[in-house]
Design an enzyme around this catalytic site. Sequence first.
Site, short mmCIF file in Angstrom:
data_model
loop_
_atom_site.label_atom_id
_atom_site.label_comp_id
_atom_site.label_asym_id
_atom_site.label_seq_id
_atom_site.Cartn_x
_atom_site.Cartn_y
_atom_site.Cartn_z
N ARG A 96 44.78 20.19 28.08
CA ARG A 96 45.37 19.04 28.68
C ARG A 96 45.45 17.75 27.45
O ARG A 96 44.22 17.72 26.73
CB ARG A 96 44.45 18.52 29.65
CG ARG A 96 45.21 17.42 30.69
CD ARG A 96 46.38 17.63 31.24
NE ARG A 96 46.64 16.81 32.15
CZ ARG A 96 47.88 16.72 32.66
NH1 ARG A 96 48.73 17.62 32.72
NH2 ARG A 96 48.18 15.84 33.82
N THR A 370 57.88 22.01 33.97
CA THR A 370 56.58 22.54 33.37
C THR A 370 57.04 23.91 33.24
O THR A 370 58.01 24.44 33.90
CB THR A 370 55.41 22.42 34.34
OG1 THR A 370 55.19 21.00 34.42
CG2 THR A 370 54.06 23.05 34.12
N THR A 388 53.02 21.91 29.84
CA THR A 388 53.92 21.18 30.17
C THR A 388 54.04 20.13 29.22
O THR A 388 53.34 19.96 28.31
CB THR A 388 53.51 20.63 31.58
OG1 THR A 388 54.75 19.72 31.88
CG2 THR A 388 52.30 19.74 31.49
N ASP A 412 50.59 10.69 34.13
CA ASP A 412 49.80 11.23 35.31
C ASP A 412 48.45 10.55 35.43
O ASP A 412 47.72 10.82 36.21
CB ASP A 412 49.42 12.63 34.89
CG ASP A 412 50.45 13.50 35.23
OD1 ASP A 412 51.59 13.24 35.79
OD2 ASP A 412 50.43 14.85 34.97
N GLY A 462 56.16 22.57 38.82
CA GLY A 462 56.78 21.77 40.11
C GLY A 462 56.03 20.57 40.26
O GLY A 462 56.08 20.45 41.52
N GLY A 463 55.11 20.05 39.33
CA GLY A 463 54.48 18.78 39.80
C GLY A 463 53.49 19.26 40.83
O GLY A 463 52.88 20.01 40.68
O1 DON Z 1 50.09 18.31 35.14
C1 DON Z 1 50.76 18.10 36.20
O2 DON Z 1 50.77 18.35 37.17
C2 DON Z 1 52.20 17.79 35.81
N1 DON Z 1 52.28 16.72 34.62
C3 DON Z 1 53.05 18.68 35.57
C4 DON Z 1 54.49 18.54 35.64
C5 DON Z 1 55.33 19.35 36.14
O3 DON Z 1 54.74 20.49 36.68
C6 DON Z 1 56.51 19.32 36.26
N2 DON Z 1 57.11 20.44 36.51
N3 DON Z 1 57.81 21.19 37.00
#
Ligand code: DON
Length: 561
Positions: A96, A370, A388, A412, A462-463
């Site tokens: 990360r 991502t 991501t 984030d 997918g966040g």
């Molecule tokens: O780390 C995370 O949870 C987010 N920054 C991820 C972003 C994300 O999955 C966007 N995606 N499709």
Amino acid sequence: MRKLILAVTIAALAVVAFPSASSQPVRARKAMVISANAMASQIGGEVLSEGGSAVDAAVATAFALAVVHPTAGNIGGGGFMVVRTGSGAAAAYDFRETAPAASSPTMFLNAGKYDADLHHNSYISVGVPGTVAGLHLAWTEHGTLPWKRLVDPAVKLARDGFPISVALARSLAGTLRQFKRSPAALAQFSKKGEPYEAGEILRLPDLARTLQRIADRGAAGFYQGETADLIAADMKAHGGLMTLNDLKNYQAKKRQPVRGTYRGYGILSMPPPSSGGTALVEMLNVLEGYDLKANGFGSADTIHLVAESMRRAYADRAENLGDADFNPSLPIDRLTSKDYAATLRKTIGRARASKSSPTSFTWPTESNETTHLSIVDDQQNAVSMTYTLEAGYGSKIVVAGGGFLLNNEMGDFNAGPGLTTAEGLIGTPPNMAAPGKRMLSSMTPAILTKDGKLAMVTGSPGGRTIINTVLLTILNVVDFEMNAQEAVDAGRFHHQWLPDRITYEKFAFSPDTLNILKARGHDVRETDSQGVAAVIVVDPTGGVLEGGLDRRQADGGGAVR
Ligand code: DON
């Protein structure tokens, strides 16, 4: 003999362009790579055919994705990799991004007021990248082929170019306006400001040179020397925070996976700084107390129980989780215990939706780009990796002379101390920015076992929806006995505590199901598609691998043998 085996396996390698017309999974006897891009999967598949391990294949696939899938494939971002070896050893690699040393909890305030652009969309939003260090650490422990062999295909792709797919052409054209902020991004991803068309060749010479330095020098080719100088100079020129020292000090970490069990399956997933593994195990523990199979796939009863589990796990996530290195007493053991799940079940009514209490806070925005890859090799070593840039193309900043995109992962972190608003900002301490801290994530790379053997590899972008998409793929396989492709195809839904609503993919719920859910007090809303899962299921009878790749994304691909 060894040579003969290699020849046979190379000949047997097949690249399968997904999606296919049927719901049949792709099947392989020995090994499989599934990623968001068929060219990248092929590169990973060739590594497996040469006798490389699943981690070798993940490294090669990930570097290739940094070239051909620039929305999310990256060397300027970060992510997580869960590894389980054929002999049962498991590890979680945390790469990360970290906050630069000049970060502070108030860094997203401008003259005392929260500035969303600063938070999500600026040089300040760039975290110290982790991908190269993480891939290198995992390779050091599990690699069998030379590092250079794994990076070389990406160097070649970037140098010689590759044909732009219809999906990539559309996506680049759609992002053109935002690339204009970064002259290097505009130069790299357009023809002097004009969009590329599908079928044209995209060559990325600066990226090829950066990848060559990484191929030659390992992680030092990124964190030191010319690449680091280019990043630090770009940062300095534009008011960014990251320095040469931040880069030199970056360390990927090996952590213990979060573990759980579900109906006889073992679960391995990502611990903090991801919330994914903890929330996933919490939801599975709650759901284990219900007979979902008897309730039936897609029934209002099942959706209700799953949504109520999601609501509770997301509330716990928001309240409790952050970087464990900065929050030494995170309650992971409590949140993932069966006892806690039993107390949560007592708060779930079968006939009525609970209400999420917005007295505290909601969760900040996360975007939708991502990428996940799932890999199994012929020794049943398995890799589940999600990485991501945060938003699609991250900060949309390409490092001048370096050719790679930088993340906007600092978004984030929570917005600022005490900044808890009805509009969705939160200001709680566990996930406040601080020097060297990792921002909380939802990424949920997961591996399942059964009777001590590999059973399933799953994950998704997918966040915030990631955790729920991964949960649903697991329920589809374990409770509803779907094959890998059916488990990926099935309609998805999402509840994240606040806002207090279930979002569902078009056609995922029938009209009468919707009516029952509404009558129980659920706010239900149709949404665009949710996630892009990459699932491998090991058929327990013959050990055959079944791959499911998501039709929700255009360029996905699998390589099998
Ligand atoms: O780390 C995370 O949870 C987010 N920054 C991820 C972003 C994300 O999955 C966007 N995606 N499709």
